[in-house]
Structure formats: structure tokens, C-alpha cells
Write a protein that holds these residues in place. Structure first.
Motif, short mmCIF file in Angstrom:
data_model
loop_
_atom_site.label_atom_id
_atom_site.label_comp_id
_atom_site.label_asym_id
_atom_site.label_seq_id
_atom_site.Cartn_x
_atom_site.Cartn_y
_atom_site.Cartn_z
N GLU A 57 46.35 64.47 27.23
CA GLU A 57 47.38 65.19 27.98
C GLU A 57 48.30 64.15 28.64
N TRP A 58 49.54 64.13 28.21
CA TRP A 58 50.50 63.16 28.72
C TRP A 58 51.34 63.77 29.85
N SER A 59 51.66 62.94 30.84
CA SER A 59 52.52 63.38 31.94
C SER A 59 53.24 62.16 32.50
N ALA A 60 54.17 62.39 33.40
CA ALA A 60 54.90 61.29 34.02
C ALA A 60 53.93 60.38 34.77
N CYS A 61 54.15 59.07 34.67
CA CYS A 61 53.29 58.11 35.36
C CYS A 61 53.57 58.12 36.85
N ARG A 95 52.47 55.38 27.32
CA ARG A 95 53.25 55.34 26.08
C ARG A 95 54.73 55.53 26.36
N TYR A 96 55.54 55.00 25.45
CA TYR A 96 56.95 55.35 25.33
C TYR A 96 57.09 56.22 24.10
N ARG A 97 57.73 57.36 24.24
CA ARG A 97 57.90 58.27 23.12
C ARG A 97 58.89 57.71 22.10
N ALA A 98 58.66 58.05 20.86
CA ALA A 98 59.61 57.70 19.81
C ALA A 98 60.95 58.38 20.08
N SER A 99 62.02 57.74 19.68
CA SER A 99 63.36 58.29 19.93
C SER A 99 63.63 59.52 19.07
#
Length: 532
Positions: A57-61, A95-99
Motif C-alpha cells: 500500500e503506497w502513500s505520500a512519505c 518509490r518514484y512512479r513511472a511517468s
């Protein structure tokens, strides 16, 4: 190996704080994994299925200094893969999301061992933007590191370790060994259960759980320095899961820690002399304009601080060995030289803030962590976590463990060899090496099994003037890994090439993005020409 921190990618085999707080870890887990007959498929039954079936589960750091577009998450792994029900660990990911729509992920490890992948990714954002054309770019704090159940050795382990290898103490080797055993006990007390399960074999297992949780059938990976050891171990354990692996600043898989320490001391001494030659050509150099005199001043400064340490705001005294660690941090890339120059100038004026910033992550010492604790708050990561994790992993990966009689006999010889290699870094590196004494013998898996791989091609980058991972290690490791290894010779200076050479950067990105490999044995020129 001996890493690590610059604000460029954290690709260091170095130390961050107080000098030699380099604890050792038990390597028994590596042997236990082999004994259980675990296969390279990762899963061996329902006890592991629950880890492989999880979703992140990804969220803002959270954190004021972290980029807005950096996302954070966690993954749960077993404390002990041989006994998955024994307990769990939470590992911090970023992570940085792909563009655009990603084809998958590329996972990064910035080295150390002991470097925080979350911070490395946050601070190295610009270097990896090209990879986000196709991939989510992911990194993580390995077990025992950063927010992932960090290990520690406490506040006075450094001084005890240095005393044990001091020339005066070695007149009574039994006393030196007693102090080393006390340091080992302090590391176990402050670190908790994770210390027994912190070797690279375990982290490679974690990496495969992460691969599955990220939804990737194959692991695409970029490892720096120690991260190359991790990548090689992963490839040996999970050959059918290998995607595109790039290894920059290639670590040794076979040399004993004592030899690694000597190589690093020599490399850092050469880097120091190059730095001082540059510094003395600048009017702002705190050592004047004579390079030979500057080298003598640095040796005297280290000795003076060892004799009269300076109190710090963190509650410890800043010693000459702390200074050696800080200088080592500033030598890994030429980009850091102006920062190191300024920090040394401040020190000459009585201000230790600059060298402390080089030598520490700036956190406090927390209470010991339980194995099942959630992620540690960033401000509670132990001050000595990187060096403590570095030595824990190195000891867990090293099967050599001389007994008391042999170590007593060899201490004086080792000290002489290290001081000859570097009057500045020699004692510092020796103290790191002998701290494996009193810890369980490490796994022999890396030396015995990580060779003759049957995987897709992988890219290995070695830099000729690397102060931490000598170029010969790239050649030796490539020969050991066998036909999959493609070597790129970076004819430049500094630790690793991705962050400093346009040519290396382009070749690694071309491989990870498009599968394009240079001919094995081809080279990148100096950073001035930036081309093949």
C-alpha cells in the motif's frame, strides 16, 4: 564490504558515525537456510505464501525533507526464513512512479552495507529520472537498516573497539580480546533478534518477496558497491527470477575481511592524497599550499583528536577515528571535495559541525527494538546504525573466524600492515575488521555458491580510481560469475560511476531500459569526454 554518505546516490562502503561502531552479526541463518534445502523458487510452503501474496500500500512519505512525489510503503518479511512463524519484520520502501504506464519496477540498493535506500532514493532523485520513463523506481531500507528494525551497538562501543586494537593494548592480547567480546555483547543487547538474521543471504530472500509484492515476474535491479554483492547473491539463489541486473562499483565475493580492509585503507589513502593536492591549490585550503605538509597536518590532527576528543551535542566525544570516518565519507566523489574542505576548515576553527555532518545521519540512540515492532520513526534511527549494520552484515557474510590464539598472534602484524597502508585510515579500518571476533561464524554460501551463474546477461561496472572497490574486484567477480557477466571499464576516479560519469550513466540506463549492452571489456573514458 567496508561503504555507503554523499547527497549523490548513497553508494558507499563506508561509515557514518562514530567511527568504528561496527558490530558483527551472526551468520548462522545463512547456514540454516542451506540446511533446510530451500530452493531458488523462494516459496517452500504455506508458511511463506502469506509473505509472497501480500500487496504494498503506497502513500505520500512523511517527512518535511522528502520530495512530494516520493511514495512510501512497507513489506512484511519473516525474521527467520527457516522458521517463518518465529516473527516478522517490517521493511520500509520508497518509490518514484513511472511517468507513463510502467512496464514494472527497477529496485535500487545504494550500498554500505547499511545505507538507507529510502533516503538514497530521496536525495538521488535527479539521477534516476531517466529510468522513470519505463519503470517505477524503488528502493528500501534493508533489515537492520534505517527504519527497518535498525541495529545499534550503543554509545561506547567505538572507544572500546579502538582501545582493543591500540598499540598499547596489544601488549596484552587477552585484554584486547576481552574488550572485543564486550563490544559484541553490547551490539546484541542494543540490536535485538534481527542481529542474528541480517546477512546478505537473508536480504536476498527479502528482495524476492519484494519482487513478488511489486508484481514483477523478474527482478530488474541496480546495485551500487555492497549492492553489487546483494545482486550477485540474488542471482545465485533465484536465477530464473533475474531480469536486468546492473552492478556498479563491484564488490569482492571471496576476499577475507582483513584483505578488504587493507584494500580500502590503501584506496582511501590515495584518494586523500589526491584531495590534498587539489585542496592546496586553493587559497581556502585550511592546510596551506604545500601538499606534503598538508598530509602531515592531517595525520597530526587525527592523532590530536584521539588524544583529546571534542564533546558533541549528541553526547559522545568526537575522536580522531571519527574524523577518519568523516574524511573517508568526503573522499568518495570529487563532488564532495568542496564540502570536505569546508568541514575541515570549520574543524580547524574549533567547529565540529561540518565533520559531524559527514560522519553521522544526525539521529539519536533509541531503546532497543523488538523484532515485531513497526517501522522506527526517522528521528529514532540509531546514530551508529550505518556502521553497526555494516559490520553486522560483513561478519554474517564472512566464514573466517580466527580463534583467540590466532588473533592474539596476528594483531600486531595486522596493525603494522594497516598503518603502512594508511597512517590516517589504517587503525580505523583494522578496528572494523577485528570486530567480527566473538560473533558466530558467517555463512560460506557467498564464497562457495555464488559463481558460474546461469542467468541472463548482467552489466558490471568497475572504476579504475575507485577508493573503496578496487577495479580488480570487478574483474575477479566477473570471472567468478561466468558467462552472464559483461564488464564496462570506467577509466575515471571516484566510488562507482553512475553518479559521476555521463558515459556510465547512459550505458546503465540503456541496459535497464532497452536491454542494450556494451561489448564486454569496452570502456568509458574520463568524465571530461563522457563517451566510449
Amino acid at each position: 564490504m567496508l561503504a555507503k554518505l554523499s547527497e549523490r546516490p548513497l553508494v558507499r562502503r563506508c561509515v557514518v558515525r562514530p567511527s568504528v561502531r561496527r558490530c558483527a552479526a551472526a551468520g548462522a541463518v545463512g547456514l540454516a537456510l542451506l540446511a533446510t534445502g530451500l530452493t531458488a523458487t523462494g516459496r517452500t510452503g504455506p508458511d511463506l505464501d502469506r509473505f509472497y501474496d501480500q500487496e504494498i500500500e503506497w502513500s505520500a512519505c512523511e517527512g518535511t525533507e522528502l520530495p512530494d512525489d516520493l511514495q512510501c510503503g512497507t513489506v512484511t518479511v519473516p525474521l527467520d526464513y527457516a522458521e517463518p512463524r518465529k516473527g516478522t519484520l517490517e521493511l520500509a520502501l520508497a518509490r518514484y512512479r513511472a511517468s507513463d504506464e510502467p512496464r514494472g519496477s527497477v529496485v535500487l540498493n545504494f550500498g554500505g552495507p547499511g545505507g538507507s535506500g529510502v533516503l538514497g532514493l530521496a536525495h538521488g532523485r535527479r539521477d534516476f529520472l531517466g529510468l522513470t520513463d519505463d519503470y517505477d523506481v524503488v528502493s528500501f531500507d534493508p533489515r537492520g537498516v534505517g527504519r527497518s528494525s535498525p541495529v545499534s551497538c550503543g554509545t561506547d562501543a567505538t572507544s572500546r573497539a579502538l582501545e582493543a586494537t591500540d598499540g598499547e593494548e596489544m601488549a596484552d592480547p587477552r585484554e584486547a580480546l576481552r574488550q572485543l567480546r564486550e563490544v559484541a555483547a553490547a551490539c546484541a543487547e542494543h540490536s535485538g533478534p534481527v542481529l542474528e538474521h541480517i546477512g546478505t543471504v537473508d536480504v536476498a530472500r527479502d528482495l524476492d518477496v519484494m519482487r513478488e509484492a511489486l508484481g514483477d515476474k523478474k527482478l530488474n535491479y541496480l546495485g551500487f558497491s555492497y549492492g553489487t554483492r546483494l545482486g550477485a547473491v540474488y542471482a545465485a539463489r533465484f536465477p530464473e527470477k533475474v531480469g536486468r541486473l546492473a552492478l556498479d562499483g563491484v564488490d569482492t565475493l571471496t576476499e577475507p575481511l582483513a584483505e578488504q580492509g587493507l584494500a580500502t585503507a590503501r584506496g582511501q589513502q590515495t584518494a586523500l592524497e589526491n584531495f590534498l593536492t587539489w585542496c592546496t591549490e586553493e587559497l581556502a585550503c585550511p592546510f596551506g599550499q604545500d601538499a606534503r605538509d598538508a598530509r602531515e597536518q592531517v595525520v597530526e590532527l587525527v592523532a590530536s583528536l584521539d588524544e583529546n576528543p571534542v564533546p558533541t551535542d549528541f553526547g559522545y566525544e568526537f575522536t580522531g577515528q571519527d574524523l577518519a570516518g568523516a574524511i573517508g565519507q568526503g573522499l568518495y566523489t570529487k563532488e564532495m571535495w568542496p564540502v570536505l574542505q569546508q568541514a575541515l576548515a570549520q574543524l580547524m576553527e574549533g567547529d565540529t559541525s561540518g565533520v559531524e555532518a559527514l560522519a553521522t545521519g544526525g539521529a539519536a540512540l533509541p531503546a532497543p527494538q523488538r523484532a515485531d515492532d513497526p517501522l522506527v520513526d526517522p528521528e529514532d534511527v540509531p546514530l551508529d546504525n550505518l556502521p553497526a549494520a555494516l559490520m553486522a552484515v560483513n561478519c554474517a557474510d564472512d566464514p573466517d573466524r580466527p580463534d583467540a590464539e590466532r588473533l592474539s598472534r596476528d594483531l600486531a602484524r595486522l596493525r603494522a600492515a594497516y598503518e603502512e597502508a594508511s597512517p590516517v585510515f589504517g587503525p580505523y579500518r583494522l578496528a572494523q575488521v577485528v570486530l567480527c571476533y566473538g560473533r558466530p561464524k558467517g555463512t560460506d554460501y557467498i564464497r562457495e555458491k555464488v559463481k558460474d551463474l546461469d542467468t541472463p546477461k548482467m552489466l558490471l561496472v568497475g572504476t579504475r580510481g575507485d577508493p573503496a572497490t578496487p577495479y580488480r574486484w570487478t574483474v575477479q567477480t566477473a570471472e567468478r560469475l561466468g558467462t552472464p557477466a559483461v564488464v564496462l571499464d570506467n577509466r575515471s576516479e571516484g566510488h562507482t560511476g553512475y553518479g559521476s560519469s555521463e558515459c556510465v550513466h547512459r550505458k546503465i540506463d540503456d541496459f535497464l531500459l532497452y536491454g542494450s549492452l556494451p561489448p564486454s571489456g569496452s570502456s568509458c573514458g574520463s568524465e571530461d569526454d563522457g563517451r566510449l
